[in-house]
Design an enzyme around this catalytic site. Structure first.
Site, PDB file in Angstrom:
ATOM      1  N   GLU A 141     -19.049 102.424 -44.693  1.00  0.00           N
ATOM      2  CA  GLU A 141     -20.314 101.856 -45.213  1.00  0.00           C
ATOM      3  C   GLU A 141     -21.497 102.351 -44.352  1.00  0.00           C
ATOM      4  OE1 GLU A 141     -20.068  97.508 -45.763  1.00  0.00           O
ATOM      5  OE2 GLU A 141     -21.964  97.378 -44.694  1.00  0.00           O
TER       6      GLU A 141
ATOM      7  N   GLY B 191     -15.605  76.488 -42.661  1.00  0.00           N
ATOM      8  CA  GLY B 191     -16.717  77.406 -42.357  1.00  0.00           C
ATOM      9  C   GLY B 191     -17.523  77.651 -43.608  1.00  0.00           C
TER      10      GLY B 191
ATOM     11  N   HIS C   2     -13.543 100.285 -43.468  1.00  0.00           N
ATOM     12  CA  HIS C   2     -14.442 100.116 -44.623  1.00  0.00           C
ATOM     13  C   HIS C   2     -15.888 100.028 -44.133  1.00  0.00           C
ATOM     14  CE1 HIS C   2     -16.982  97.380 -46.969  1.00  0.00           C
ATOM     15  NE2 HIS C   2     -16.375  97.810 -48.064  1.00  0.00           N
ATOM     16  N   ASN C   3     -16.119  99.221 -43.113  1.00  0.00           N
ATOM     17  CA  ASN C   3     -17.485  99.049 -42.615  1.00  0.00           C
ATOM     18  C   ASN C   3     -18.005 100.329 -41.959  1.00  0.00           C
ATOM     19  OD1 ASN C   3     -17.010  96.436 -43.453  1.00  0.00           O
ATOM     20  ND2 ASN C   3     -18.023  95.508 -41.711  1.00  0.00           N
TER      21      ASN C   3
ATOM     22  N   ASN D 242     -14.809  89.100 -39.993  1.00  0.00           N
ATOM     23  CA  ASN D 242     -14.758  90.489 -39.510  1.00  0.00           C
ATOM     24  C   ASN D 242     -14.236  90.442 -38.095  1.00  0.00           C
ATOM     25  OD1 ASN D 242     -15.715  91.870 -41.703  1.00  0.00           O
ATOM     26  ND2 ASN D 242     -17.856  91.687 -41.083  1.00  0.00           N
TER      27      ASN D 242
ATOM     28  N   LYS E 179     -17.894  82.290 -37.666  1.00  0.00           N
ATOM     29  CA  LYS E 179     -18.317  83.466 -36.899  1.00  0.00           C
ATOM     30  C   LYS E 179     -17.108  84.010 -36.134  1.00  0.00           C
ATOM     31  CE  LYS E 179     -22.018  84.360 -33.592  1.00  0.00           C
ATOM     32  NZ  LYS E 179     -22.901  85.296 -34.246  1.00  0.00           N
ATOM     33  N   ALA E 180     -16.936  85.332 -36.143  1.00  0.00           N
ATOM     34  CA  ALA E 180     -15.766  85.932 -35.487  1.00  0.00           C
ATOM     35  C   ALA E 180     -15.805  85.699 -33.977  1.00  0.00           C
ATOM     36  CB  ALA E 180     -15.735  87.429 -35.791  1.00  0.00           C
TER      37      ALA E 180
ATOM     38  N   HIS F  24      -4.864 123.704 -15.834  1.00  0.00           N
ATOM     39  CA  HIS F  24      -4.363 122.809 -16.880  1.00  0.00           C
ATOM     40  C   HIS F  24      -3.378 123.507 -17.807  1.00  0.00           C
ATOM     41  CE1 HIS F  24      -6.803 119.459 -15.696  1.00  0.00           C
ATOM     42  NE2 HIS F  24      -7.895 120.212 -15.700  1.00  0.00           N
TER      43      HIS F  24
ATOM     44  N   SER G  29     -14.971  91.797 -48.261  1.00  0.00           N
ATOM     45  CA  SER G  29     -16.211  92.568 -48.395  1.00  0.00           C
ATOM     46  C   SER G  29     -16.910  92.280 -49.707  1.00  0.00           C
ATOM     47  CB  SER G  29     -15.935  94.069 -48.320  1.00  0.00           C
ATOM     48  OG  SER G  29     -17.164  94.757 -48.505  1.00  0.00           O
TER      49      SER G  29
ATOM     50  N   LYS H 135     -23.951  94.827 -36.410  1.00  0.00           N
ATOM     51  CA  LYS H 135     -23.043  93.870 -35.755  1.00  0.00           C
ATOM     52  C   LYS H 135     -21.957  94.694 -35.071  1.00  0.00           C
ATOM     53  CE  LYS H 135     -24.373  89.820 -38.328  1.00  0.00           C
ATOM     54  NZ  LYS H 135     -24.054  88.871 -39.379  1.00  0.00           N
TER      55      LYS H 135
ATOM     56  N   ARG I  39     -17.992  72.570 -39.276  1.00  0.00           N
ATOM     57  CA  ARG I  39     -18.272  71.856 -38.013  1.00  0.00           C
ATOM     58  C   ARG I  39     -19.452  70.903 -38.193  1.00  0.00           C
ATOM     59  NH1 ARG I  39     -20.348  75.217 -32.868  1.00  0.00           N
ATOM     60  NH2 ARG I  39     -21.891  75.795 -34.452  1.00  0.00           N
TER      61      ARG I  39
ATOM     62  N   VAL J   4     -22.825  81.421 -45.262  1.00  0.00           N
ATOM     63  CA  VAL J   4     -22.999  82.236 -46.476  1.00  0.00           C
ATOM     64  C   VAL J   4     -21.658  82.596 -47.126  1.00  0.00           C
ATOM     65  CG1 VAL J   4     -23.870  84.460 -47.312  1.00  0.00           C
ATOM     66  CG2 VAL J   4     -25.097  83.244 -45.535  1.00  0.00           C
TER      67      VAL J   4
HETATM   68  P1  NBP Z   1     -21.545  83.299 -39.618  1.00  0.00           P
HETATM   69  O1  NBP Z   1     -20.860  84.476 -39.034  1.00  0.00           O
HETATM   70  O2  NBP Z   1     -23.024  83.229 -39.528  1.00  0.00           O
HETATM   71  O3  NBP Z   1     -20.931  81.980 -38.928  1.00  0.00           O
HETATM   72  C1  NBP Z   1     -21.428  80.687 -39.232  1.00  0.00           C
HETATM   73  C2  NBP Z   1     -20.287  79.717 -39.377  1.00  0.00           C
HETATM   74  O4  NBP Z   1     -19.520  79.652 -38.156  1.00  0.00           O
HETATM   75  C3  NBP Z   1     -20.788  78.298 -39.625  1.00  0.00           C
HETATM   76  O5  NBP Z   1     -19.914  77.665 -40.515  1.00  0.00           O
HETATM   77  C4  NBP Z   1     -20.721  77.673 -38.224  1.00  0.00           C
HETATM   78  O6  NBP Z   1     -20.616  76.295 -38.235  1.00  0.00           O
HETATM   79  C5  NBP Z   1     -19.416  78.281 -37.756  1.00  0.00           C
HETATM   80  N1  NBP Z   1     -19.213  78.126 -36.317  1.00  0.00           N
HETATM   81  C6  NBP Z   1     -19.854  78.682 -35.266  1.00  0.00           C
HETATM   82 BR1  NBP Z   1     -21.298  79.780 -35.384  1.00  0.00          BR
HETATM   83  N2  NBP Z   1     -19.368  78.320 -34.078  1.00  0.00           N
HETATM   84  C7  NBP Z   1     -18.352  77.488 -34.379  1.00  0.00           C
HETATM   85  C8  NBP Z   1     -17.438  76.780 -33.569  1.00  0.00           C
HETATM   86  N3  NBP Z   1     -17.463  76.880 -32.249  1.00  0.00           N
HETATM   87  N4  NBP Z   1     -16.511  75.994 -34.189  1.00  0.00           N
HETATM   88  C9  NBP Z   1     -16.483  75.908 -35.524  1.00  0.00           C
HETATM   89  N5  NBP Z   1     -17.328  76.563 -36.364  1.00  0.00           N
HETATM   90  C10 NBP Z   1     -18.264  77.348 -35.783  1.00  0.00           C
HETATM   91  O7  NBP Z   1     -21.109  83.095 -41.150  1.00  0.00           O
HETATM   92  P2  NBP Z   1     -21.015  84.149 -42.337  1.00  0.00           P
HETATM   93  O8  NBP Z   1     -22.157  85.090 -42.338  1.00  0.00           O
HETATM   94  O9  NBP Z   1     -20.707  83.347 -43.539  1.00  0.00           O
HETATM   95  O10 NBP Z   1     -19.709  85.011 -41.954  1.00  0.00           O
HETATM   96  C11 NBP Z   1     -18.426  84.449 -41.767  1.00  0.00           C
HETATM   97  C12 NBP Z   1     -17.467  85.572 -41.385  1.00  0.00           C
HETATM   98  O11 NBP Z   1     -17.418  86.524 -42.470  1.00  0.00           O
HETATM   99  C13 NBP Z   1     -17.893  86.367 -40.160  1.00  0.00           C
HETATM  100  O12 NBP Z   1     -16.759  86.823 -39.475  1.00  0.00           O
HETATM  101  C14 NBP Z   1     -18.613  87.552 -40.746  1.00  0.00           C
HETATM  102  O13 NBP Z   1     -18.619  88.676 -39.877  1.00  0.00           O
HETATM  103  C15 NBP Z   1     -17.778  87.825 -41.998  1.00  0.00           C
HETATM  104  N6  NBP Z   1     -18.482  88.534 -43.067  1.00  0.00           N
HETATM  105  C16 NBP Z   1     -19.784  88.260 -43.358  1.00  0.00           C
HETATM  106  C17 NBP Z   1     -20.407  88.940 -44.398  1.00  0.00           C
HETATM  107  C18 NBP Z   1     -21.834  88.631 -44.767  1.00  0.00           C
HETATM  108  O14 NBP Z   1     -22.368  89.328 -45.662  1.00  0.00           O
HETATM  109  N7  NBP Z   1     -22.459  87.638 -44.182  1.00  0.00           N
HETATM  110  C19 NBP Z   1     -19.694  89.881 -45.150  1.00  0.00           C
HETATM  111  C20 NBP Z   1     -18.359  90.104 -44.850  1.00  0.00           C
HETATM  112  C21 NBP Z   1     -17.766  89.420 -43.801  1.00  0.00           C
HETATM  113  P3  NBP Z   1     -21.966  75.384 -38.147  1.00  0.00           P
HETATM  114  O15 NBP Z   1     -22.469  75.315 -39.540  1.00  0.00           O
HETATM  115  O16 NBP Z   1     -21.464  74.096 -37.625  1.00  0.00           O
HETATM  116  O17 NBP Z   1     -22.909  76.078 -37.208  1.00  0.00           O
END
Ligand code: NBP
Length: 470
Positions: free
Chosen positions: A192, A10, A188-189, A105, A78-79, A454, A131, A264, A34, A13
């Site tokens: 936040e 994955g 935590h969130n 998350n 993505k969660a 009650h 985080s 979110k 992917r 970002v």
């Molecule tokens: P995203 O939450 O935007 O997810 C994108 C990633 O998920 C890409 O690598 C994408 O692959 C992959 N993906 C998806 Br969408 N569907 C898929 C599937 N069916 N099979 C395999 N891979 C799949 O990424 P993120 O913002 O980096 O966040 C990642 C996790 O970290 C999330 O749970 C998020 O809530 C958490 N988080 C994010 C932050 C933040 O600041 N962004 C902070 C803290 C925690 P692809 O490239 O092939 O589409």
């Protein structure tokens, strides 16, 4: 070829930056995504940022085969369903003893469900809150791993190096079993959300009642960041007020941003959990309600023409700013007290044996809520690990006592001026409810007994009573 210490799937970002962080600490890492474009981008960045030991694999089989055993694989997709899809691809290629670490998350029951499922193949599962956003992931996040303690030991040398470092160690520890890591990240969130709401209310009051300009607000937040409110969110707020518009319009960018807040899932989950565990999370609730109402822009615009604003009172600007600082600090204490109480309630319910002081410590660096204040929370739990609420810690109680007059002045002013400050006033109501020996709950019990039999307890004798009210 030498095997990698760890793998990561994955590369959006978070994943991309976290992988580069791991590699830059000297741990050879294999990465997979992917869609292959992000693999190439990550490999290119690893090269640019100093030939970091990072290898990309488009083929998941080759990716798994490149890892040292027991394999340690971080998932940062993505969660929800994408995590299940990723696990389904990995598990047939893994062996007993391997460890999957989901850094997303995630809703904690999902982690517990997945942990039970992969355990059938002897695979261990960690749900790890991460985080700090993009910057934290790259340079040192706060990490909240939950799951089997021995699986944590297997990732500990790596996570202790990649986490943010503060005066008393790395911002990571084994949070607890099961979904405890995801739970603590969720709270935590929620905190936040509360912090952001309180800061926004401080801005609204100082701008509308005090007439502060963006430049003055920037200076106020800079000053606040040097005192008891020292925190990442206060620091970035001071920078936001200085940013000029980047589309050629006169003035500051903040004034051109539409007043509708996105979100979110984690804030909502925190409120749901508060209700589930009967823990008041008033400040976070105000934050969530604030976001819901902000979304009703068109309705708000229509309603604004129906009512007139109350006249604004005359205020001493310097006094107002100082009062708002104190109101913000007191409300923050309430918000963190609520979050810690939610953590404790979940810990008791699930037998997680969570350590609130340790959790406050690992939030001191790397994460979005990082703040000097967390050191004080850690110390409060050092003084008394069974503290029922931060409000009654000797130091916090003293601070609340010294600041409550200012806090009440700010809430009074905002009510008088028609400026909603649900975070400040909700926190004050939380404080005023918690600190009172008697509440009007006797009347509610009487009503409940009146219409539904009650029953009620009495203050003067043991037993359960019901009255013939008419
Ligand atoms: P995203 O939450 O935007 O997810 C994108 C990633 O998920 C890409 O690598 C994408 O692959 C992959 N993906 C998806 Br969408 N569907 C898929 C599937 N069916 N099979 C395999 N891979 C799949 O990424 P993120 O913002 O980096 O966040 C990642 C996790 O970290 C999330 O749970 C998020 O809530 C958490 N988080 C994010 C932050 C933040 O600041 N962004 C902070 C803290 C925690 P692809 O490239 O092939 O589409």
């Amino acid at each position: 070829m030498e095997k990698s210490k760890i793998g990561l799937v994955g590369l959006a970002v978070m994943g991309q930056n976290f992988a580069l962080n791991i590699a830059s600490k000297g741990f050879p890492i294999s990465v997979h995504n992917r869609s292959p474009g992000k693999i190439d981008a990550t490999v290119a960045r690893a090269k640019e940022e100093g030939n970091l030991p990072l290898t990309g694999y488009a083929d998941v089989g080759e990716f798994v085969a490149s890892l040292e055993r027991p394999r340690r694989i971080v998932i940062l997709v993505k969660a929800g369903a994408p995590v299940d899809a990723t696990i389904a691809k990995l598990v047939p290629l893994l062996d007993a003893g391997d460890i999957i670490i989901d850094g997303g998350n995630e809703w904690y029951p999902n982690t517990e469900r997945r942990a039970a499922k992969v355990a059938e193949a002897g695979i261990q599962y960690i749900g790890m809150g991460v985080s700090g956003g993009e910057e934290g992931a790259r340079n040192g996040p706060s990490l909240m791993p939950g799951g089997p303690a021995d699986a944590y030991e297997a990732i500990r040398p790596i996570v202790e190096k990649v986490a943010a470092q503060v005066d008393d160690g790395p911002c990571v520890m084994h949070i607890g079993p099961g979904g405890a890591g995801n739970y603590v990240k969720m709270v935590h969130n929620g905190i936040e959300y509360g912090d952001m709401q309180l800061i926004a209310e401080a801005y609204d009051i100082m701008k509308r009642i005090g007439g502060l300009t963006n430049d003055e607000l920037g200076d106020v937040f800079t000053q606040w960041n040097e005192g008891e409110l020292d925190s990442f969110l206060v620091e970035i707020t001071s920078k936001i007020f200085r940013k000029k518009d980047d589309q050629g319009q006169p003035g500051h960018l903040v004034d051109y941003i539409l007043d509708k807040t996105g979100m979110k899932g984690t804030g909502r989950w925190t409120i749901q959990e508060g209700a589930e565990r009967s823990v008041a999370v008033t400040t976070m609730n105000a934050a969530l309600d604030g976001r819901f109402l902000s979304g009703l822009k068109e309705q708000r615009v229509a309603a604004s023409s129906l009512f007139t604003d109350p006249p604004l009172p005359k205020v001493d600007k310097a006094q107002l700013v100082d009062d708002v600082r104190q109101a913000l600090y007191c409300s923050k204490i309430c918000s963190y007290a609520q979050g810690m109480n939610l953590i404790r309630a979940a810990s008791e319910e699930h037998d997680w044996n969570l350590d609130p002081g340790g959790i406050a410590r690992i939030w001191k660096g790397g994460c979005i809520i990082r703040a000097g204040f967390l050191d004080q929370i850690k110390k409060a739990y050092d003084r008394n690990p069974n503290l029922p609420s931060l409000l009654v810690d000797s130091e916090f109680a003293k601070e609340l006592g010294e600041r409550q007059a200012a806090w009440r002045r700010v809430v009074g002013l905002s009510v008088q001026s028609g400026i909603a400050a649900a975070g400040f006033s909700g926190s004050l109501a939380y404080f005023d409810t918690y600190r009172r020996a008697s509440l009007p709950a006797n009347l509610v019990q009487a009503q409940r007994d009146f219409f539904g039999r009650h029953t009620f307890a009495r203050t003067d004798r043991e037993g359960t009573f019901s009255a013939d009210w008419e």
